[in-house]
Motif scaffolding. Structure first.
Motif, PDB file in Angstrom:
ATOM      1  N   ASP A   1     -20.411   2.365   6.829  1.00 11.31           N
ATOM      2  CA  ASP A   1     -19.156   1.858   6.264  1.00 11.31           C
ATOM      3  C   ASP A   1     -18.437   0.974   7.273  1.00 11.31           C
ATOM      4  O   ASP A   1     -17.858  -0.068   6.911  1.00 11.31           O
ATOM      5  CB  ASP A   1     -18.253   3.025   5.854  1.00 11.31           C
TER       6      ASP A   1
ATOM      7  N   LEU B   1     -17.380  -3.009   6.941  1.00 11.62           N
ATOM      8  CA  LEU B   1     -16.008  -3.502   7.101  1.00 11.62           C
ATOM      9  C   LEU B   1     -15.919  -4.621   8.126  1.00 11.62           C
ATOM     10  O   LEU B   1     -15.159  -5.582   7.965  1.00 11.62           O
ATOM     11  CB  LEU B   1     -15.084  -2.347   7.524  1.00 11.62           C
TER      12      LEU B   1
ATOM     13  N   ASP C   1       0.795  -1.225   0.000  1.00 14.71           N
ATOM     14  CA  ASP C   1       0.000   0.000   0.000  1.00 14.71           C
ATOM     15  C   ASP C   1       0.825   1.271   0.000  1.00 14.71           C
ATOM     16  O   ASP C   1       0.333   2.324   0.418  1.00 14.71           O
ATOM     17  CB  ASP C   1      -0.945  -0.003   1.211  1.00 14.71           C
TER      18      ASP C   1
ATOM     19  N   ALA D   1     -14.712   6.806  10.334  1.00 18.85           N
ATOM     20  CA  ALA D   1     -15.553   6.080   9.380  1.00 18.85           C
ATOM     21  C   ALA D   1     -17.036   6.346   9.661  1.00 18.85           C
ATOM     22  O   ALA D   1     -17.434   6.575  10.799  1.00 18.85           O
ATOM     23  CB  ALA D   1     -15.273   4.581   9.466  1.00 18.85           C
TER      24      ALA D   1
ATOM     25  N   GLU E   1      -9.117  -6.503   6.311  1.00 13.53           N
ATOM     26  CA  GLU E   1      -8.258  -7.001   5.239  1.00 13.53           C
ATOM     27  C   GLU E   1      -7.541  -8.268   5.724  1.00 13.53           C
ATOM     28  O   GLU E   1      -6.730  -8.233   6.636  1.00 13.53           O
ATOM     29  CB  GLU E   1      -7.228  -5.932   4.841  1.00 13.53           C
TER      30      GLU E   1
ATOM     31  N   THR F   1      -8.791   6.880   8.084  1.00 14.18           N
ATOM     32  CA  THR F   1      -9.705   6.296   7.094  1.00 14.18           C
ATOM     33  C   THR F   1      -9.020   5.156   6.358  1.00 14.18           C
ATOM     34  O   THR F   1      -9.621   4.095   6.117  1.00 14.18           O
ATOM     35  CB  THR F   1     -10.166   7.373   6.094  1.00 14.18           C
ATOM     36  N   TRP F   2      -7.761   5.361   6.007  1.00 18.02           N
ATOM     37  CA  TRP F   2      -6.981   4.309   5.339  1.00 18.02           C
ATOM     38  C   TRP F   2      -6.843   3.091   6.242  1.00 18.02           C
ATOM     39  O   TRP F   2      -7.029   1.945   5.810  1.00 18.02           O
ATOM     40  CB  TRP F   2      -5.607   4.880   4.961  1.00 18.02           C
TER      41      TRP F   2
ATOM     42  N   SER G   1      -8.836   2.218   8.605  1.00 18.01           N
ATOM     43  CA  SER G   1     -10.157   1.601   8.751  1.00 18.01           C
ATOM     44  C   SER G   1     -10.403   0.566   7.662  1.00 18.01           C
ATOM     45  O   SER G   1     -11.031  -0.470   7.894  1.00 18.01           O
ATOM     46  CB  SER G   1     -11.248   2.676   8.708  1.00 18.01           C
ATOM     47  N   ALA G   2      -9.899   0.852   6.462  1.00 17.43           N
ATOM     48  CA  ALA G   2     -10.073  -0.082   5.349  1.00 17.43           C
ATOM     49  C   ALA G   2      -9.295  -1.374   5.566  1.00 17.43           C
ATOM     50  O   ALA G   2      -9.575  -2.393   4.926  1.00 17.43           O
ATOM     51  CB  ALA G   2      -9.643   0.579   4.046  1.00 17.43           C
TER      52      ALA G   2
END
Length: 276
Positions: free
Chosen positions: A251, A255, A135, A247, A155, A147-148, A150-151
């Protein structure tokens, strides 16, 4: 004679990692496009190689303006060698635009494999890395960084990324807030160099360590999330942690939801918990 663009990986620190093919390419290329011409000349000197071709700078600020001339060189039958300061061109370094431009003109592009901070860190991390994503660098601003992060909450692949030493402590502190203190990670510092160091532990442990200050080039490997079917009530705290990190509730539920818990069910559970 057919020209070609050659991407070549360069040592990250130990010049002994230079391949024989890199030595040959530096000595014979018609044009050497270098992120930092001084560092490339120093590398050639350390390898006892004489660069006989033309050396041109090729860093972020001049990348686009240099494209036409370099593409023309390849089209005219010349070998253009692209090198960056360390590791593989195009991987968070200049390169992909030149590759795309040559591909668009149906010109030959090849690669001399070699050192990579990404794969080296993955191998040293001690974490399950049979599946991973890369990334680049995290966002610099805290809100965007959260925010990044949170994604990455759900994962399942290991995630490897670079970070500047002066931002590492803040990044890990945000990771603790968004992902929790127990997610495992490894911080790899100065890979292949004299003061190479790999710190392994939980995000909480690593954040405490980094708060004292860290120097050198940094590569981080974050363990993939382990998702299991859960009671929706068990996931409320995780959702609220993502919301606190910036977030939106919907959303965050998307997740965190697992195979055994739907997004709708989790959303309603969070709302009910807030009322209570």
């Amino acid at each position: 004679m057919t020209g070609r663009l050659v991407l070549a990986a360069t040592p990250m620190g130990d010049v002994g990692d230079a391949s024989p093919r890199l030595r040959s390419a530096l000595a014979t290329a018609d044009v050497v496009a270098a992120e930092d011409t001084r560092r490339t000349k120093s590398l050639a000197s350390a390898l006892d190689v004489t660069i006989t071709g033309k050396i041109v700078s090729f860093y972020d600020q001049v990348e686009i303006s240099r494209l036409p001339a370099l593409v023309a060189d390849v089209a005219e039958g010349k070998t253009v060698l692209l090198v960056t300061d360390a590791g593989m061109p195009s991987v968070s370094d200049p390169g992909y635009r030149l590759v795309a431009a040559c591909v668009a003109e149906n010109l030959a592009v090849t690669c001399l494999p070699g050192p990579s901070a990404v794969t080296t860190a993955l191998a040293l991390s001690g974490l399950p890395v049979e599946r991973f994503c890369f990334d680049g660098f995290p966002p610099r601003k805290q809100g965007q960084r959260k925010t990044w992060l949170s994604a990455l909450a759900t994962e399942q692949r290991a995630c490897v990324f670079f970070e500047a030493p002066h931002r590492l402590a803040d990044c890990l502190a945000d990771a603790v807030e968004v992902l929790g203190p127990d997610r495992r990670a490894a911080v790899c510092r100065e890979l292949t160099k004299t003061y190479e160091e790999v710190k392994r532990g939980t995000l909480g442990e690593l954040a405490t360590w980094a708060a004292e200050g860290v120097r050198g080039e940094i590569t981080v490997v974050l363990e993939g999330a382990v998702l299991v079917a859960s009671d929706p009530a068990d996931l409320v705290d995780e959702v609220e942690r993502l919301v606190e990190g910036g977030a939106r509730l919907k959303d965050a539920c998307a997740l965190v939801a697992t195979a055994g818990v739907s997004k709708r069910e989790l959303y309603e559970t969070v709302l009910a918990a807030r009322k209570d």
